[in-house]
Every structure is written in C-alpha cells, then in structure tokens.
Design an enzyme around this catalytic site. Sequence first.
Site, PDB file in Angstrom:
ATOM      1  CG  HIS A   1      -1.907   1.121   1.196  1.00 23.60           C
ATOM      2  ND1 HIS A   1      -2.703   1.393   0.107  1.00 23.60           N
ATOM      3  CD2 HIS A   1      -2.205   2.067   2.136  1.00 23.60           C
ATOM      4  CE1 HIS A   1      -3.462   2.447   0.367  1.00 23.60           C
ATOM      5  NE2 HIS A   1      -3.180   2.871   1.593  1.00 23.60           N
TER       6      HIS A   1
ATOM      7  CG  HIS B   1      -3.445   6.477   2.369  1.00 26.40           C
ATOM      8  ND1 HIS B   1      -4.130   5.299   2.592  1.00 26.40           N
ATOM      9  CD2 HIS B   1      -3.637   7.226   3.497  1.00 26.40           C
ATOM     10  CE1 HIS B   1      -4.696   5.323   3.787  1.00 26.40           C
ATOM     11  NE2 HIS B   1      -4.424   6.494   4.358  1.00 26.40           N
TER      12      HIS B   1
ATOM     13  CB  CYS C   1      -2.653   2.943  -3.178  1.00 23.89           C
ATOM     14  SG  CYS C   1      -1.870   1.302  -3.185  1.00 23.89           S
TER      15      CYS C   1
END
Length: 250
Positions: free
Chosen positions: A30, A42, A152
């Site tokens: 991530h 994010h 992401c």
Amino acid sequence: MGVLSNKIGRDELKPGDHIYSWRLAYIYSHHGIYVGDGMVIHFTRGAGQEIGTGTVLDRKIFSSSHPSDNPCPKCGDQSRLDGVIQSCIDCFLSDGDLYRFEYGVSPAIFLAEARGGTCTLAASDAPEDVLHRASVLLKNGFGGYHIFKNNCEDFAIYCKTGLLISKSISVGRSGQAGSLYAAAKAIDVSIDISSSIANFSFLTAAGCGMYCIYRFVSDIGIRRDVTKVPVERLVSGSSLEVAADVSKEK
C-alpha cells in the site's frame, strides 16, 4: 537504505516522500505520500481495500484502515472511508514496516529489484510540487479506484511526477501492475517456445529475460504514452480525457 532494500526508519522521513508498506506476507503493498507531522495522504478503495474479493472478508483480510471497533485516537474511524484520505503513519502502516519508493534509479538497479512497486526510472518533482498535488487531490479525489489502472501506487506516482497514462488500453503507472503484466507476457512467451524447445534451463532463462524486458518497458519512466498533467486540470475533468487532450496539444 541498502542497495536492494528501501526500508527506512521514521526519523528518515521527509515531507513529499512516496512511502509504502507490504501487506499479507508481501503479496501486495500500500502506497501514499508522507506530508509531515506524522501524516500520510493515500488513495484507497472502500474500507481500505486495495485488493479484494468484494465480500465482507475484505474488511478483515485486505484492510489498510484502523478497525472500526477500535478507532485511532488521531484519525478516528476511517474504516468506511474511500478515495483519497489522510491518515496518521501508524494507521497507514497497519503494523507493517516502512519503505521509501525510489525515483530516478538506474536501469541496473531497476532490474535488480525483481519485484515491481519499489522504484522507477522516472524522476521525482520537487517536494513542494508533490505536496501541492497530494493536497489538491485530498480535496477533489483521484477518480475511481481500479486495481490495475488507478490504484494507490498510481496515485503516489502521479503526486511525485505529474504523469498520467494517455491511453485507455494501457496498464496503469504502478510497478505492481506492470510486474503482473510482465509475468503474464513472459508465461505466454515461454508456453509458445516450449512447443518447439523442451530444454528447461533455456525456457527458464527465456522466461526471466522476457519478464525483465516487459517490466522495463512498462515503467512510467520509459513509456511513451505518458503525459505531464497539472493537478488543477486533472481535477477539472476525467483523468483519461485530460491526459489525451494534453497529449494532443504537444
């Protein structure tokens, strides 16, 4: 940071850094932009699901958010938020280690990092530009989440470079998606070759070679279907339409 490891300590963080943390025994990572004061901007799918099954299991298995039954004292309950969000570094890492994504690496270093999603040949813009893009997108969003074309890592790479893909048929900017594409192409080539050549060592070498080639040419730092798009223009319309329009103007 070692030659082949991007792991860093929190004391090494600087505003504008593209950071990431591995999830599920290194199955995926991530990504986000560190903006200072222990906070990260994010891009996430609903309930922190960067990948998932589309079922209630996602919240247990794939979540990048703090559990709703024990909300973070800094961030509150972010378990149901999606899109571009801001979280503290603890919630972002979700008990994982901290890594910094590297920009402007040499081809040798890029290929030595066999796993995608850790570095790119593309150069990063100045930290103030990175923070400006992240701040604007926090207020305006980054479109719909797509595991292969708009995830992401794509968000963080856009914040760092301002680059968008101008073709709808393309794989996104992310190195993780590029690695999956490269692996699939390498398998296809190996299967084709195996019909006429039965030497296992040769097939393995050919497969590895094709994987490296496809991964290299899919990197955003070397692709030709990328366009620099100002963030103000990006948030004014469809990212694909904006990228295509800017590309035509060149």
